[in-house]
Design an enzyme around this catalytic site. Structure first.
Site, short mmCIF file in Angstrom:
data_model
loop_
_atom_site.label_atom_id
_atom_site.label_comp_id
_atom_site.label_asym_id
_atom_site.label_seq_id
_atom_site.Cartn_x
_atom_site.Cartn_y
_atom_site.Cartn_z
N SER A 241 -46.46 -13.73 9.99
CA SER A 241 -45.25 -12.89 9.80
C SER A 241 -45.57 -11.41 9.95
CB SER A 241 -44.60 -13.18 8.44
OG SER A 241 -45.54 -13.07 7.39
N HIS A 271 -47.09 -21.76 7.55
CA HIS A 271 -47.02 -20.42 6.93
C HIS A 271 -46.04 -20.50 5.74
CE1 HIS A 271 -47.48 -16.19 6.58
NE2 HIS A 271 -46.67 -15.77 7.55
N HIS A 318 -56.55 -22.26 3.71
CA HIS A 318 -56.16 -20.92 4.16
C HIS A 318 -57.03 -20.50 5.32
CE1 HIS A 318 -55.06 -16.68 4.07
NE2 HIS A 318 -53.96 -17.10 3.47
N ARG A 399 -41.55 -10.53 1.63
CA ARG A 399 -42.44 -10.14 2.74
C ARG A 399 -41.92 -8.88 3.45
NH1 ARG A 399 -47.19 -12.52 4.85
NH2 ARG A 399 -47.51 -12.79 2.64
N ARG A 419 -51.12 -5.29 23.50
CA ARG A 419 -51.19 -6.09 24.73
C ARG A 419 -52.62 -6.57 24.93
NH1 ARG A 419 -52.12 -9.07 28.96
NH2 ARG A 419 -50.57 -8.97 30.62
N1 AMX Z 1 -54.60 -30.58 4.49
C1 AMX Z 1 -55.13 -31.32 5.50
N2 AMX Z 1 -55.89 -30.82 6.48
C2 AMX Z 1 -56.18 -29.50 6.41
C3 AMX Z 1 -55.70 -28.68 5.37
C4 AMX Z 1 -54.87 -29.26 4.39
N3 AMX Z 1 -54.33 -28.56 3.41
N4 AMX Z 1 -56.16 -27.43 5.59
C5 AMX Z 1 -56.89 -27.47 6.72
N5 AMX Z 1 -56.90 -28.71 7.22
C6 AMX Z 1 -57.50 -29.18 8.46
C7 AMX Z 1 -56.91 -28.44 9.65
O1 AMX Z 1 -55.66 -28.99 10.03
C8 AMX Z 1 -58.00 -28.58 10.68
O2 AMX Z 1 -57.91 -29.88 11.20
P1 AMX Z 1 -58.24 -30.19 12.75
O3 AMX Z 1 -59.66 -29.71 12.97
O4 AMX Z 1 -58.08 -31.68 12.85
O5 AMX Z 1 -57.25 -29.41 13.56
C9 AMX Z 1 -59.28 -28.50 9.83
O6 AMX Z 1 -58.88 -28.85 8.50
C10 AMX Z 1 -59.92 -27.12 9.80
O7 AMX Z 1 -58.93 -26.19 9.40
P2 AMX Z 1 -59.34 -24.81 8.65
O8 AMX Z 1 -60.21 -24.04 9.59
O9 AMX Z 1 -59.88 -25.12 7.31
O10 AMX Z 1 -57.93 -24.13 8.44
P3 AMX Z 1 -57.05 -23.30 9.49
O11 AMX Z 1 -57.47 -21.87 9.41
O12 AMX Z 1 -57.05 -23.93 10.83
O13 AMX Z 1 -55.59 -23.50 8.88
C11 AMX Z 1 -53.89 -23.54 7.24
C12 AMX Z 1 -55.16 -22.82 7.72
C13 AMX Z 1 -53.29 -22.75 6.08
C14 AMX Z 1 -52.89 -23.59 8.39
C15 AMX Z 1 -54.28 -24.97 6.78
O14 AMX Z 1 -55.18 -24.90 5.69
C16 AMX Z 1 -53.08 -25.81 6.41
O15 AMX Z 1 -52.46 -26.42 7.30
N6 AMX Z 1 -52.70 -25.88 5.07
C17 AMX Z 1 -51.52 -26.58 4.65
C18 AMX Z 1 -50.26 -25.75 4.93
C19 AMX Z 1 -50.18 -24.56 4.01
O16 AMX Z 1 -50.34 -24.66 2.82
N7 AMX Z 1 -49.84 -23.40 4.58
C20 AMX Z 1 -49.61 -22.16 3.81
C21 AMX Z 1 -50.69 -21.12 3.99
C22 AMX Z 1 -50.38 -19.86 3.22
C23 AMX Z 1 -49.20 -19.16 3.82
O17 AMX Z 1 -49.25 -18.67 4.93
N8 AMX Z 1 -48.10 -19.10 3.13
#
Ligand code: AMX
Length: 441
Positions: A241, A271, A318, A399, A419
């Protein structure tokens, strides 16, 4: 408004001069290297942005202008009778770079009250949407409808010196922040309370008035809104965002267009939408397990089932943080103070016990700990706000404080169009064979 605007401009001019000399002297210093994997994997760990309002540390969590959340709770002014920080104070801190006095905060409350009028065509735009429309879609449509009021767009069309861009961006940002609670509350009352709208209360602070317009009279709920609006406001510059608002703003799109773009990103389930997904997931778990307060063992096997279905556990993990999010902890403390026996809140705490060991055992997940979204919904449900599809709108209102303060800085510092360079995999193949170079333009 004059006083805050003047203070901001003074600070911005001083920083602009300093940045100029930093770049003259050190502009060609190398700050890191980029690995091929990073450009395929979401640019994690790649420094590519400057954001003044806050900084995220992987272990300690967010600091707003150097202050942690516990420090803000101590140092920022509170409302009379309340104990949580006023978000006006956080906005002042992010914008001006200094802690505000009580007077500064009251001044900001009064300014936002004065600027809070929402024109009728914005409500008409919301009403034109089917009632089933997701609240975040209604919210962004309303922000876009409000763009008719942009000072920046009008001044730019009339012809404006680039040195003056910051000025109407500042005014637009103030107007937008002032108007968002009314828009958000309108959407809530329209969708969930039969269109029984509540007029603003001009005696209340920004978040207190928001709680009032949503229809919640409990003083603790007002305080929860103050805390909520404070802790969700900013998380440095690279999150979807904040980065989107900054990117779109770099095209000189006005604050309404830029903020709306950023909020479309907040509406994604990885997010900001994660806050609705958490409560949806917990409600489903309680239904599937047939109990209001599942045990840690029951939660553990439910988490394993969620993962085996190829789904994420919402509220956990995260991209940058590697410890429990201090925003989660701040909400947990609020829960312990105001509702220690609430079964849903207790379930959130049990989930906190159960989830990290399971996520750790998988190995690939870099952060098994809860983020801000793991806790927020349960506190809202406690006061009766069960309509979880609305939760991301609350996040969006908060936000605005961070991304719009940053947008003011972007224009005051004269940052250019953003860019970055992209490549094709064809080019990467050739680069690996030594047949092509990958350089920026
Ligand atoms: N549940 C299951 N799998 C998860 C996970 C979770 N809570 N968090 C990470 N993973 C997985 C990823 O999907 C990724 O899988 P892949 O290799 O098969 O694609 C692997 O673990 C490695 O991911 P990472 O490097 O630890 O995390 P990231 O930086 O790629 O993603 C985030 C970060 C937040 C998108 C991820 O932890 C996630 O999807 N969490 C659940 C959704 C969530 O709570 N989002 C809110 C975040 C805060 C916000 O912005 N408000």
């Amino acid at each position: 408004m004059g006083i805050i605007k003047d203070r901001f401009k003074e600070k911005a001019d001083a920083l602009a001069t300093e940045i100029k000399s930093i770049l003259q002297e050190h502009g060609n210093k190398v700050i890191g290297e980029v690995q091929l994997s990073q450009i395929y994997q979401g640019m994690r760990g790649m420094t590519g942005l400057v954001t003044e309002t806050s900084l995220l540390d992987a272990q300690d969590g967010i600091r707003f202008r150097g202050y942690s959340i516990p420090e803000l709770k101590e140092k920022l002014p509170t409302a009379e009778g309340g104990s949580e920080p006023l978000p006006e104070g956080l906005f002042y801190l992010m914008l001006v770079g200094e802690l505000p006095s009580n007077n500064d905060v009251h001044h900001l409350t009064a300014v936002w009250q004065r600027r809070s009028h929402v024109p009728n065509h914005v409500f008409a735009s919301i009403e034109a949407l089917p009632i089933v429309t997701h609240p975040m879609t209604q919210f962004v449509v309303a922000v876009m409808a409000l763009q008719t009021e942009s000072h920046f767009a009008k001044s730019y069309a009339a012809g404006m010196n680039k040195k003056d861009y910051w000025n109407p961006v500042f005014d637009d940002s103030m107007d937008l922040i002032a108007r968002l609670p009314r828009i958000a509350a309108y959407i809530y009352r329209r969708k969930y309370k039969n269109g029984d709208h509540i007029q603003p209360n001009g005696l209340l602070d920004w978040a207190g008035n928001f709680a009032h317009m949503l229809g919640y009279t409990d003083e603790n709920f007002q305080d929860l809104m103050r805390l909520y609006m404070t802790i969700h406001a900013d998380h440095e510059g690279g999150n979807v965002s904040a980065h989107t608002t900054h990117l779109v703003g770099s095209a000189l799109s006005d604050p309404y267009l830029s903020y709306a773009a950023g909020m479309n990103g907040l509406a994604g389930p990885l997010h900001g939408l994660a806050n609705q997904e958490v409560i949806k997931w917990i409600f489903q778990m309680r239904e599937d397990l047939g109990t209001e307060c599942p045990s840690i063992e029951q939660i553990t096997s439910y988490v394993q089932q969620t993962l085996s279905e190829g789904k994420v556990v919402p509220g956990y993990g995260h991209a940058v943080l590697r410890k429990t999010d201090p925003r989660f902890t701040a909400q947990m403390e609020f829960g312990k103070k105001c509702m220690p026996d609430d079964p849903l809140v207790k379930t959130v705490w049990n989930v906190y016990e159960a989830v990290p060991p399971v996520l750790k055992s998988i190995g690939k997940i870099k952060n098994p700990w809860p983020n801000v979204d793991a806790h927020s919904g349960a506190l809202l449900v406690h006061y009766g706000m069960v309509e979880y599809e609305f939760y991301t709108v609350l996040f969006a209102v908060s936000r605005a404080l961070g991304v719009l303060a940053s947008l003011c800085w972007d224009r005051a510092l004269g940052y250019p169009l953003e860019r970055p360079k992209s490549v094709t995999t064809e080019q990467v193949r050739k680069w690996i064979k030594g047949e092509d170079e990958i350089w920026g333009e």
